[in-house]
Design a protein around this motif. Structure first.
Motif, PDB file in Angstrom:
ATOM      1  N   UNK A  49      -0.902  54.385  -2.414  1.00 23.69           N
ATOM      2  CA  UNK A  49      -2.178  53.804  -2.903  1.00 23.69           C
ATOM      3  C   UNK A  49      -1.762  52.028  -2.889  1.00 23.69           C
ATOM      4  N   UNK A  50      -0.545  51.951  -3.645  1.00 24.13           N
ATOM      5  CA  UNK A  50      -0.084  50.556  -3.818  1.00 24.13           C
ATOM      6  C   UNK A  50      -0.156  49.677  -2.416  1.00 24.13           C
ATOM      7  N   UNK A  51       0.531  50.433  -1.462  1.00 22.95           N
ATOM      8  CA  UNK A  51       0.981  50.018  -0.214  1.00 22.95           C
ATOM      9  C   UNK A  51      -0.458  49.531   0.554  1.00 22.95           C
ATOM     10  N   UNK A 109      -2.343  64.336  -4.950  1.00 25.19           N
ATOM     11  CA  UNK A 109      -3.146  63.538  -4.267  1.00 25.19           C
ATOM     12  C   UNK A 109      -4.443  63.455  -4.887  1.00 25.19           C
ATOM     13  N   UNK A 110      -4.978  64.514  -5.446  1.00 26.76           N
ATOM     14  CA  UNK A 110      -6.252  64.604  -6.104  1.00 26.76           C
ATOM     15  C   UNK A 110      -5.993  63.958  -7.360  1.00 26.76           C
ATOM     16  N   UNK A 116      -6.936  56.911 -10.232  1.00 26.91           N
ATOM     17  CA  UNK A 116      -7.206  55.304  -9.912  1.00 26.91           C
ATOM     18  C   UNK A 116      -8.852  55.078  -9.797  1.00 26.91           C
ATOM     19  N   UNK A 117      -9.432  56.094  -9.085  1.00 19.16           N
ATOM     20  CA  UNK A 117     -11.132  55.830  -9.235  1.00 19.16           C
ATOM     21  C   UNK A 117     -11.625  55.552 -10.652  1.00 19.16           C
ATOM     22  N   UNK A 123     -12.934  49.701 -15.268  1.00 18.32           N
ATOM     23  CA  UNK A 123     -12.559  48.362 -15.105  1.00 18.32           C
ATOM     24  C   UNK A 123     -13.934  47.677 -14.694  1.00 18.32           C
ATOM     25  N   UNK A 124     -14.667  48.320 -13.781  1.00 19.30           N
ATOM     26  CA  UNK A 124     -15.845  47.595 -13.299  1.00 19.30           C
ATOM     27  C   UNK A 124     -16.827  47.650 -14.541  1.00 19.30           C
TER      28      UNK A 124
END
Length: 130
Positions: A49-51, A109-110, A116-117, A123-124
């Motif tokens: 995810x970072x990459x 992965x989930x 992150x979502x 954050x939004x």
């Protein structure tokens, strides 16, 4: 390359896979195969995810090759081998093991993607309040 990753990303993808597999091998003697797979896949997912953000590329370019070493190919082979040879008990054992490993990959992965979502959503929401 199978996933058609741009050339400049191929070494980075290899590094992620190597780190994930190293984590798996280090943890494996201390925990079961499924948990070792889960922890390694969480690490792979976070780094991928970072990459993906740093190099502005789809995360699947990093995910797919990095998970290859952890896919339960041997367990699937042993499942089929034992069922063909009539040892349904052992075949069932390896079938369950393959399902557990595949499930751990998907769960890792989930969890990382969902976390992150949720972070992005919070954050939004925080920025829109100011």
């Amino acid at each position: 390359m199978v996933v058609e990753a741009p050339r400049f990303l191929q070494y980075k993808v290899g590094i992620i896979g190597a780190v994930g597999y190293a984590v798996y091998l280090i943890i494996l003697p201390h925990v079961g195969t499924a948990l070792a797979t889960f922890i390694a896949c969480v690490i792979i997912s976070i780094i991928s995810q970072q990459f993906a953000r740093i190099f502005k590329a789809p995360v699947t370019i990093f995910y797919i090759p990095s998970f290859f070493p952890l896919v339960p190919g041997v367990a699937i082979y042993r499942t089929v081998f034992n069922f063909i040879n009539g040892d349904t008990a052992l075949g069932s054992y390896y079938f369950f093991e393959a399902l557990m490993i595949a499930g751990m990959i998907a769960l890792a992965v989930f969890i990382v993607d969902s976390s992150l979502e949720i972070k992005r959503h919070l954050d939004q929401k925080k920025h829109s309040m100011h």
